[in-house]
Design an enzyme around this catalytic site. Structure first.
Site, mmCIF file in Angstrom:
data_model
loop_
_atom_site.group_PDB
_atom_site.id
_atom_site.type_symbol
_atom_site.label_atom_id
_atom_site.label_comp_id
_atom_site.label_asym_id
_atom_site.label_seq_id
_atom_site.Cartn_x
_atom_site.Cartn_y
_atom_site.Cartn_z
ATOM 1 C CE1 TYR A 198 -0.920 -3.881 6.952
ATOM 2 C CE2 TYR A 198 -0.904 -3.546 4.577
ATOM 3 C CZ TYR A 198 -0.814 -3.033 5.848
ATOM 4 O OH TYR A 198 -0.620 -1.695 6.039
ATOM 5 C CB ILE A 237 6.117 -4.745 6.972
ATOM 6 C CG1 ILE A 237 6.446 -6.244 6.863
ATOM 7 C CG2 ILE A 237 5.947 -4.132 5.584
ATOM 8 C CD1 ILE A 237 5.432 -7.061 6.089
ATOM 9 C CE LYS A 273 2.565 -3.473 7.240
ATOM 10 N NZ LYS A 273 2.633 -2.701 5.965
ATOM 11 C CB THR A 275 -0.954 -0.002 1.204
ATOM 12 O OG1 THR A 275 -0.215 -0.297 2.403
ATOM 13 C CG2 THR A 275 -2.033 -1.052 1.037
ATOM 14 N NE ARG A 298 -3.445 3.216 4.755
ATOM 15 C CZ ARG A 298 -3.060 4.075 3.842
ATOM 16 N NH1 ARG A 298 -3.558 4.007 2.621
ATOM 17 N NH2 ARG A 298 -2.192 5.012 4.135
ATOM 18 C CE1 TYR A 325 -17.556 0.440 -0.420
ATOM 19 C CE2 TYR A 325 -18.180 -1.598 -1.529
ATOM 20 C CZ TYR A 325 -18.491 -0.309 -1.124
ATOM 21 O OH TYR A 325 -19.722 0.206 -1.404
#
Length: 297
Positions: A134, A209, A162, A45, A139, A108
């Site tokens: 992740y 990360i 992550k 990202t 987000r 989403y």
């Protein structure tokens, strides 16, 4: 698979026409490796994966694998809100020779925990490349529960997570469950928040990360390695020193501050793709102040 250490969520350099700048990308990878990082992540990202075309996504993975040439661990961003598309990216990452694939939770859609589990299980069952899940609920709008993460850790190819949920109490619960299920030897938890590197390693994380490692790969690596080696006094000092830089890199939508910081430091990696804008003048003043404090400009 050993994922200990600092892995950089790399920015994607663009040229003046906002196309991928391969020469700068290769040079940037060399800069990070020279800084002592353990691994690099392409098309995550921070690498503006959401605005890369499929062919561009594949291109940056190919560049990463080729330029790294086995010197560090290579992690290919391979997530999507569609399981079929994520599978295509994971398979491409495997064929390209990446060491592992980083797969963000579907965004989403807001799938149920069973849907999240089945998404990763399908990828696990359909490929052989090690997969890092992740989790970044701020987000994506979904949060992998500690029970779901524990279940994913039992799958052969899901080797790490992550974790960017900043709740440290929740993290303690996760490590407790992983320990009770004898999963800690074969499953790693990596910090997804630079500011939480130290407390997460203290609880059992094996590394990060990182975004800040784009501009300070050496000091970020020193922080992580110091903590992993049990030198918490040095790690605490470095964490305190780097906090303002870690914080200011998210003063606006990422990776705008990181790319601007690199430009101010003399490494112009190009602009941003819409809908992310360049930093405001007011926030650039704040960024410059932080960089000056670290003698970076």
């Amino acid at each position: 698979m050993n994922l200990d250490g600092t892995h950089v969520a790399m920015i994607t350099p663009f040229d003046k026409n906002n196309n991928i700048d391969e020469e700068k990308y290769r040079s940037f990878i060399d800069f990070l490796i020279a800084g002592g990082v353990s691994g690099i992540v392409a098309a995550g990202t921070t690498g503006e994966s959401a605005t890369l075309t499929h062919s561009e996504h594949q291109k940056v993975i190919d560049i990463m694998v080729d330029q790294a040439d086995g010197r560090v661990t290579t992690i290919a961003g391979a997530g999507s809100n569609a399981t079929s598309e994520a599978l295509d990216l994971v398979k491409y990452s495997e064929d390209a020779g990446a060491d592992s694939a980083l797969v963000i939770t579907p965004y989403y859609n807001k799938p149920q925990q069973s849907g999240l589990y089945n998404h990763f299980k399908f990828l696990n069952d359909s490929t052989n490349i090690p997969i890092i899940a992740y989790n970044v609920p701020s987000r994506t709008g979904v949060d992998l529960s500690v029970d779901t993460i524990t279940d994913l850790a039992k799958l052969d190819n899901i080797v790490a997570i992550k974790e960017a949920n900043p709740d440290l109490n929740r993290l303690a619960h996760l490590f407790s469950l992983l320990d009770k299920n004898n999963l800690l030897d074969n499953f790693s938890v990596l910090s997804g928040n630079d500011s939480l590197i130290l407390p997460m390693i203290a609880q059992g994380s094996r590394g990060v990360i990182s975004v800040v490692a784009n501009i300070l790969p050496d000091k970020t690596s020193d922080l992580v390695n110091s903590a992993l080696n049990g030198n918490y006094t040095k790690a605490q000092s470095l964490s305190n020193e780097l906090f303002n830089i870690m914080d200011v890199l998210f003063i606006e939508a990422s990776p705008a501050p990181t790319k601007r910081a690199l430009k101010l430091m003399g490494n112009d990696v190009g602009g941003l793709r819409m809908p992310i804008n360049e930093m405001s003048d007011e926030n650039e003043v704040i960024l410059k102040k932080a960089l000056k404090e670290h003698n970076l400009i």
